[in-house]
Design a protein around this motif. Structure first.
Motif, mmCIF file in Angstrom:
data_model
loop_
_atom_site.group_PDB
_atom_site.id
_atom_site.type_symbol
_atom_site.label_atom_id
_atom_site.label_comp_id
_atom_site.label_asym_id
_atom_site.label_seq_id
_atom_site.Cartn_x
_atom_site.Cartn_y
_atom_site.Cartn_z
ATOM 1 N N GLU A 82 -10.352 9.850 -0.643
ATOM 2 C CA GLU A 82 -9.843 9.624 -1.994
ATOM 3 C C GLU A 82 -9.944 10.896 -2.821
ATOM 4 O OE1 GLU A 82 -10.579 6.443 -5.631
ATOM 5 O OE2 GLU A 82 -12.265 7.122 -4.424
ATOM 6 N N GLU A 159 -6.310 5.688 -0.546
ATOM 7 C CA GLU A 159 -5.382 5.872 -1.669
ATOM 8 C C GLU A 159 -4.460 7.069 -1.410
ATOM 9 O OE1 GLU A 159 -4.931 3.833 -4.019
ATOM 10 O OE2 GLU A 159 -6.764 2.648 -4.192
ATOM 11 N N SER A 162 -1.869 8.614 -4.177
ATOM 12 C CA SER A 162 -2.372 9.058 -5.472
ATOM 13 C C SER A 162 -1.791 10.423 -5.834
ATOM 14 C CB SER A 162 -3.902 9.148 -5.426
ATOM 15 O OG SER A 162 -4.418 9.701 -6.611
#
Length: 324
Positions: A82, A159, A162
């Motif tokens: 992330e 993620e 992102s």
């Protein structure tokens, strides 16, 4: 052959806060598996236990049939965290070659493959620039390249979309699908239901560290379905809100302005809703019986309060551990 990823009753606590609570899931080979949940659900903590960054307080992680996390299988796993894990002062091409060499890829091969991927993802002109010179979205694409450059069997993406605009999100989605078609296994976390609905063969929804549902997209929709109607307007909505508020016809609604998703009340006739909308003066461009969207299922399962659920206040380690 054992599933590439098995999480068996895993629990992780931070300063008394339970970030992941007796979670079990299994990721079969050759599919795209989505780990879904709101911010603070425990997605990133789960992935970090799979990757052997965190050690579970209880329970077992098995990768490729063996007990233990990602460190002992590093050459076979591609991981996009992330948070950015790139060296900001290194040149883009150099950092990709360095990371690929750490996974056992010969330097010449790594350089050729990195150049090919940089060209494919529109970063060829930036290959000799420092990582710190790149935008957030560009850095995300470089990080993605670093996760797949050694051609891993299991790709774990936390993620992954992102910071990406719609065009680059589509490029990444296309690449993920290509890897699935090549027989690779992809596990990715997200709180964006559109991405999950487009990509996932199977999914697990978690909230507050607990599993709420686990299965194929079709199974989840069938189990948590009901009767749904998609309504879209072409201009005037007339008095459509009065129809939507009639609980004899509509049990629940997701209202997006020019479009709405309705869950029919028990015994309600969709034709009656259509007649009522037309009589209200609404101009319709779409009226369709449909299965519920993953977004609606997610909201119904998780509840609005989970969307704001965060880690325990005042304890830094708990905040980190409870992040999705």
């Amino acid at each position: 052959m054992a599933d590439p990823v098995i999480v068996d009753r895993v629990t992780k606590r931070f300063a008394g806060h339970t970030a992941v609570d007796a979670l079990s899931l299994s990721v079969p080979s050759g599919i795209i598996y989505g780990l879904l949940g709101p911010n603070g659900a425990g997605k990133t903590t789960t992935i970090r236990m799979i990757m052997d960054i965190y050690e579970p307080d209880s329970g077992v992680v098995r990768l490729f049939g063996q007990v233990g996390g990602g460190r002992q299988h590093s050459a076979h796993i591609g991981y996009l965290p992330e948070e950015r894990g790139l060296y900001p002062k290194m040149r883009v091409l150099d950092v990709l070659v360095f990371l690929a060499e750490a996974k056992g890829v010969p330097r010449r091969v790594a350089r050729e493959k990195a150049s090919t991927w940089l060209d494919r993802l529109g970063l060829a002109d930036w290959r000799m620039r420092k990582v710190s010179d790149l935008s957030k979205g560009m850095q995300q694409k470089v990080q993605f390249i670093s996760a797949i450059l050694h051609d891993p069997d299991l790709i774990i993406l936390d993620e992954p979309f992102s910071g990406l605009d719609p065009v680059n999100s589509q490029v990444l989605r296309d690449t993920v699908v290509e890897y699935r078609r090549a027989g690779k296994t992809v596990l990715f976390s997200t709180h964006i239901m559109e991405h999950a609905e487009q990509l996932c063969d199977r999914l697990c929804i978690i909230a507050r560290g607990k599993k709420l549902v686990d299965g194929s997209l079709a199974e989840v929709k069938q189990t948590h379905g009901g009767r749904h109607v998609i309504v879209a307007f072409d201009g005037s909505q007339g008095s459509a809100q009065q129809v939507f508020n009639d609980r004899r016809l509509v049990a629940k609604i997701q209202d997006f302005g020019q479009q709405a998703e309705l869950e029919l009340a028990d015994g309600a006739d969709p034709q009656e809703i259509l007649r009522a909308l037309v009589s209200s003066g609404a101009r319709l461009s779409r009226f369709e019986l449909a299965s519920p969207s993953l977004h609606k299922i997610f909201v119904d399962l998780v509840g609005p309060e989970a969307a704001t659920a965060a880690a325990v206040p005042g304890v830094a380690s708990a905040r980190e551990g409870a992040r999705a």
